[in-house]
Scaffold this motif. Structure first.
Motif, mmCIF file in Angstrom:
data_model
loop_
_atom_site.group_PDB
_atom_site.id
_atom_site.type_symbol
_atom_site.label_atom_id
_atom_site.label_comp_id
_atom_site.label_asym_id
_atom_site.label_seq_id
_atom_site.Cartn_x
_atom_site.Cartn_y
_atom_site.Cartn_z
ATOM 1 N N ALA A 58 -7.192 -57.750 -14.543
ATOM 2 C CA ALA A 58 -6.012 -57.681 -15.412
ATOM 3 C C ALA A 58 -6.375 -57.605 -16.895
ATOM 4 N N ILE A 59 -7.643 -57.737 -17.227
ATOM 5 C CA ILE A 59 -8.033 -57.871 -18.632
ATOM 6 C C ILE A 59 -7.724 -56.620 -19.442
ATOM 7 N N GLU A 60 -8.156 -55.459 -18.977
ATOM 8 C CA GLU A 60 -8.003 -54.245 -19.791
ATOM 9 C C GLU A 60 -6.541 -53.900 -20.033
ATOM 10 N N VAL A 61 -5.701 -54.044 -19.017
ATOM 11 C CA VAL A 61 -4.272 -53.758 -19.197
ATOM 12 C C VAL A 61 -3.666 -54.734 -20.201
ATOM 13 N N PHE A 62 -4.033 -56.006 -20.078
ATOM 14 C CA PHE A 62 -3.503 -57.013 -21.012
ATOM 15 C C PHE A 62 -3.923 -56.681 -22.442
ATOM 16 N N LEU A 63 -5.180 -56.316 -22.632
ATOM 17 C CA LEU A 63 -5.653 -55.969 -23.973
ATOM 18 C C LEU A 63 -4.925 -54.744 -24.515
ATOM 19 N N ASP A 71 -5.546 -58.604 -35.862
ATOM 20 C CA ASP A 71 -5.639 -59.801 -35.027
ATOM 21 C C ASP A 71 -6.969 -60.522 -35.259
ATOM 22 N N PRO A 72 -7.007 -61.821 -34.969
ATOM 23 C CA PRO A 72 -8.299 -62.498 -34.913
ATOM 24 C C PRO A 72 -9.123 -61.912 -33.772
ATOM 25 N N PRO A 73 -10.407 -62.219 -33.696
ATOM 26 C CA PRO A 73 -11.229 -61.655 -32.621
ATOM 27 C C PRO A 73 -10.678 -61.996 -31.244
ATOM 28 N N TRP A 74 -10.654 -60.993 -30.368
ATOM 29 C CA TRP A 74 -10.316 -61.210 -28.964
ATOM 30 C C TRP A 74 -11.622 -61.318 -28.176
ATOM 31 N N ILE A 75 -11.675 -62.269 -27.262
ATOM 32 C CA ILE A 75 -12.870 -62.537 -26.463
ATOM 33 C C ILE A 75 -12.455 -62.578 -24.995
ATOM 34 N N LEU A 81 -17.251 -56.679 -17.153
ATOM 35 C CA LEU A 81 -16.431 -55.740 -17.919
ATOM 36 C C LEU A 81 -16.990 -55.513 -19.321
ATOM 37 N N VAL A 82 -16.946 -54.252 -19.773
ATOM 38 C CA VAL A 82 -17.279 -53.893 -21.148
ATOM 39 C C VAL A 82 -16.094 -53.134 -21.729
ATOM 40 N N THR A 83 -15.583 -53.600 -22.848
ATOM 41 C CA THR A 83 -14.461 -52.946 -23.516
ATOM 42 C C THR A 83 -14.596 -53.121 -25.022
ATOM 43 N N THR A 84 -14.190 -52.118 -25.768
ATOM 44 C CA THR A 84 -14.244 -52.214 -27.224
ATOM 45 C C THR A 84 -13.131 -53.085 -27.781
ATOM 46 N N ALA A 85 -12.134 -53.418 -26.960
ATOM 47 C CA ALA A 85 -10.983 -54.182 -27.439
ATOM 48 C C ALA A 85 -11.263 -55.672 -27.555
ATOM 49 N N ALA A 86 -12.348 -56.154 -26.943
ATOM 50 C CA ALA A 86 -12.663 -57.583 -26.977
ATOM 51 C C ALA A 86 -14.161 -57.759 -26.798
ATOM 52 N N VAL A 87 -14.665 -58.859 -27.318
ATOM 53 C CA VAL A 87 -16.081 -59.202 -27.168
ATOM 54 C C VAL A 87 -16.271 -59.905 -25.830
ATOM 55 N N GLU A 132 -28.568 -62.333 -25.004
ATOM 56 C CA GLU A 132 -27.903 -61.039 -25.072
ATOM 57 C C GLU A 132 -28.518 -60.067 -24.077
ATOM 58 N N ILE A 133 -27.666 -59.251 -23.463
ATOM 59 C CA ILE A 133 -28.135 -58.165 -22.602
ATOM 60 C C ILE A 133 -27.417 -56.890 -23.032
ATOM 61 N N ASP A 134 -28.006 -55.751 -22.671
ATOM 62 C CA ASP A 134 -27.359 -54.481 -22.974
ATOM 63 C C ASP A 134 -26.068 -54.352 -22.172
ATOM 64 N N PRO A 135 -25.009 -53.821 -22.792
ATOM 65 C CA PRO A 135 -23.734 -53.703 -22.075
ATOM 66 C C PRO A 135 -23.840 -52.969 -20.744
ATOM 67 N N GLU A 136 -24.703 -51.953 -20.677
ATOM 68 C CA GLU A 136 -24.807 -51.188 -19.432
ATOM 69 C C GLU A 136 -25.457 -51.991 -18.303
ATOM 70 N N ASP A 137 -26.043 -53.138 -18.629
ATOM 71 C CA ASP A 137 -26.660 -53.985 -17.609
ATOM 72 C C ASP A 137 -25.734 -55.084 -17.091
ATOM 73 N N LYS A 138 -24.513 -55.147 -17.612
ATOM 74 C CA LYS A 138 -23.637 -56.264 -17.252
ATOM 75 C C LYS A 138 -23.243 -56.260 -15.780
ATOM 76 N N VAL A 139 -22.998 -55.102 -15.208
ATOM 77 C CA VAL A 139 -22.578 -55.071 -13.802
ATOM 78 C C VAL A 139 -23.690 -55.594 -12.904
ATOM 79 N N LEU A 140 -24.935 -55.178 -13.154
ATOM 80 C CA LEU A 140 -26.062 -55.691 -12.376
ATOM 81 C C LEU A 140 -26.227 -57.192 -12.591
#
Length: 236
Positions: A58-63, A71-75, A81-87, A132-140
């Motif tokens: 539900a995160i991406e739709v909510f964002l 807005d203040p930072p969204w986390i 999940l990787v999205t530019t709308a939130a950290v 920290e990890i690279d965003p493309e490694d998050k699913v693994l």
């Protein structure tokens, strides 16, 4: 020091645990969820950051529906999940219905996306180890978390149930074994024991006979196959 409260969006386990953690650290926070009369936009105003603590799906739709310029930072706390709308900041911990003490929360590692706002900038009052990890490694990364935590939980839940329901043994007789397995995993480079470690094919065959008609028989076979493939891969 910034004394504005963090806004925790959601009322599930993670929201309750983080609210409790913030209380223990004397960090100001407030909560918003859909059943509250206060509009979300009103709750966002004046917040230090917004932590979106809802189901991953539900995160991406909510964002998309709720993030506004200024807005203040969204986390969000999804491990995959990787999205530019939130950290994305993922607490590497399992959260039960029972709240924890401060030591458990402080020892919890936090895994963040490389190239985004650092954890220390978002939560300067928290001392958690962060990586920290690279965003493309998050699913693994999150798949490994699920295998290590959720899958082992399913296996132990199965063992507890069979001990109690089929064998007439209290689950507590497994606790010392469980503790030793965990300790060996942390301290040994070769923690695997039992028929797989010994290459005892006859015992494995008997186990599979005992599990005939049980879906965990297929799980057992899959683990045997995965272990054998891993042994072949590591063989010089």
């Amino acid at each position: 020091m910034d004394t504005r409260p963090y806004l925790l969006v959601g009322a599930g386990r993670l929201s309750r645990h983080l609210g409790h953690y913030f209380d223990l650290e004397s960090i100001a926070w407030r909560r918003w969820h859909r059943s509250m009369a206060t509009p979300l936009r009103e709750a966002v105003r004046g917040s230090r950051a917004v932590l979106l603590l809802i189901s991953d799906d539900a995160i991406e739709v909510f964002l998309d529906h709720n993030v506004r310029p200024g807005d203040p930072p969204w986390i969000h706390c999804s491990g995959s999940l990787v999205t530019t709308a939130a950290v994305g900041i993922h607490p590497l911990m399992t959260f039960s219905d029972e709240l924890y003490d401060l030591r458990v929360y402080r020892e919890m590692c936090v895994v963040c996306e490389r190239g985004r706002t650092p954890f220390r900038d978002l939560f300067p009052q928290l001392t958690n180890p962060s990586f920290e990890i690279d965003p493309e490694d998050k699913v693994l990364y999150h798949a490994m978390c699920t295998i290590a935590g959720n899958f082992t939980t399913l296996l132990w839940h199965k063992a507890f149930g069979e001990f109690e329901d089929r064998l007439g043994l209290p689950r507590s007789v497994l606790f010392p074994y469980l503790d030793r397995v965990a300790d060996n995993l942390k301290s040994s480079t070769s923690p695997l024991t039992g028929p797989l470690a010994r290459g005892d094919g006859r015992t494995v065959a008997h186990h599979l006979e005992a599990l005939a008609g049980d879906q965990f028989g297929d799980v057992y076979r899959a683990f045997v196959a995965a272990h054998e493939a891993d042994v072949r891969r590591r063989r010089p």
